[in-house]
Design a protein around this motif. Structure first.
Motif, PDB file in Angstrom:
ATOM      1  N   MET A 142       0.797  -1.181  -0.042  1.00  0.00           N
ATOM      2  CA  MET A 142      -0.003  -0.099  -0.124  1.00  0.00           C
ATOM      3  C   MET A 142       0.693   1.046   0.062  1.00  0.00           C
ATOM      4  O   MET A 142       1.689   1.328   0.751  1.00  0.00           O
ATOM      5  N   PRO A 143       0.643   2.046  -0.806  1.00  0.00           N
ATOM      6  CA  PRO A 143       1.377   3.283  -0.788  1.00  0.00           C
ATOM      7  C   PRO A 143       1.325   4.257   0.516  1.00  0.00           C
ATOM      8  O   PRO A 143       0.287   4.121   1.106  1.00  0.00           O
ATOM      9  N   SER A 144       2.573   4.764   1.198  1.00  0.00           N
ATOM     10  CA  SER A 144       2.468   5.221   2.360  1.00  0.00           C
ATOM     11  C   SER A 144       1.837   6.508   2.127  1.00  0.00           C
ATOM     12  O   SER A 144       1.879   7.320   1.295  1.00  0.00           O
ATOM     13  N   VAL A 145       1.028   7.061   3.138  1.00  0.00           N
ATOM     14  CA  VAL A 145       0.410   8.335   3.182  1.00  0.00           C
ATOM     15  C   VAL A 145       0.945   9.174   4.547  1.00  0.00           C
ATOM     16  O   VAL A 145       0.320  10.202   4.722  1.00  0.00           O
ATOM     17  N   GLU A 146       2.067   8.715   5.092  1.00  0.00           N
ATOM     18  CA  GLU A 146       2.732   9.469   6.134  1.00  0.00           C
ATOM     19  C   GLU A 146       3.136  10.676   5.630  1.00  0.00           C
ATOM     20  O   GLU A 146       3.082  11.760   6.332  1.00  0.00           O
TER      21      GLU A 146
END
Length: 319
Positions: A142-146
């Motif tokens: 999952m692409p990081s959203v941080e």
């Protein structure tokens, strides 16, 4: 705006791969594996695992009910209808409702083939495992959203800082900035988007909890509610006194020291000192001053709550 989203791409790839694997394994109705993959591709890892487990549990429930009904009453549409009358309520009661549609389709294969032979039961189980398994594997990444969450934090803190500085100026000048509504609307909108992003980020952790950003955004949402109450007091402030100037200076100090790592403990202590200073000052000499001082006292209480919310958050997240 992107025309094709990341989840759409994963869904398309997962469906194609699942169908190819099912076909290579020699499974009948291999297209069903692709359909299962489509329905099993979710927005977060945790959600994907939960739904996959629900569908697997619902599979064995559907298998048991359909096998008994088909063996006793035969293979016809009426029996399938009875199967649904039993299966759907039970699936809902057992909290595996996500598997109702997929497993109803798999049972139709048994109905069409007029058999519940072991090889056919294995075929349906394999379709389920291939479809759900392919989706799960693709959802491991999952692409990081941080990075986005950090940007959200920066925007939120800068906007709150601006709002507090404007309030300090309004206390001095009795004049509210024309940008007030724009600032509050922008903050509320960004907080709502950041809150959803934080929950999505948290649900991408399968075996550990990562709720920092969720709790941070919830803390800022609470502070926004307090800021709205602070704003409401300016409808009743109408004169500037020495106490008002002191409160303006303290509000500006809060704004300047507002950042993620500040525990707010020092500011709460300063506010208590300010409260004590008020107690030894001369009492209001006019009705107008009395009413203004009362509004100022409410403003101070709400500002204290604003700081207390941050203090409680930092107390729960000390290293």
């Amino acid at each position: 705006m992107k025309f094709i989203g990341y989840r759409t791409i994963k869904t398309a790839i997962g469906a194609a791969i699942a169908m190819m694997i099912a076909k290579e394994l020699g499974l009948k109705y291999s297209v069903a594996a692709g359909v299962i993959a489509i329905l099993s591709t979710q927005s977060t890892r945790r959600q994907s695992v939960q739904i996959a487990l629900q569908r697997l549990g619902a599979f064995f429930l559907a298998l048991a009910i359909s096998t008994i009904l088909f063996l006793v009453f035969g293979y016809n549409p009426l029996v399938f209808g009875v199967f649904l009358l039993i299966f759907i309520p039970l699936a809902v009661r057992l909290k595996v409702a996500e598997g109702i549609v997929v497993n109803s389709v798999l049972v139709t294969h048994l109905l069409v083939e007029n058999t519940v032979a072991v090889e056919w039961l294995f075929n349906e189980l394999s379709l389920m495992l291939v479809g759900a398994g392919t989706a799960l594997l693709l959802n491991l990444y999952m692409p990081s959203v941080e990075g986005q969450l950090k940007e959200d934090q920066s925007y939120i803190e800068e906007t709150i800082k601006t709002i507090l500085i404007n309030m300090a100026q309004a206390l001095r000048n009795q004049h509210v900035t024309i940008r007030e509504e724009e600032l509050f609307n922008g903050l509320e909108s960004r907080l709502e988007a950041a809150r959803k992003r934080a929950y999505r980020n948290s649900n991408n952790y399968l075996f550990s909890e990562s709720n920092y950003y969720v709790e941070y955004m919830e803390m800022r949402v609470q502070q926004l509610h307090t800021l709205k109450r602070l704003r409401g007091h300016f409808r009743r402030f109408f004169m500037t006194y020495e106490q008002t100037i002191m409160m303006a200076e303290f509000t500006e100090k809060v704004a300047k020291e507002l950042h993620e790592q500040n525990t707010a403990l020092g500011l709460l202590q300063d506010l208590n000192s300010l409260r004590e200073s008020y107690k030894v000052m001369n009492l209001p000499s006019t009705r107008e001053e009395f009413e203004n001082r009362a509004m100022l006292y409410q403003f101070m209480n709400d500002l204290e709550e604003f700081l207390a919310i941050k203090y409680e958050f930092k107390k729960n997240h000390t290293n």
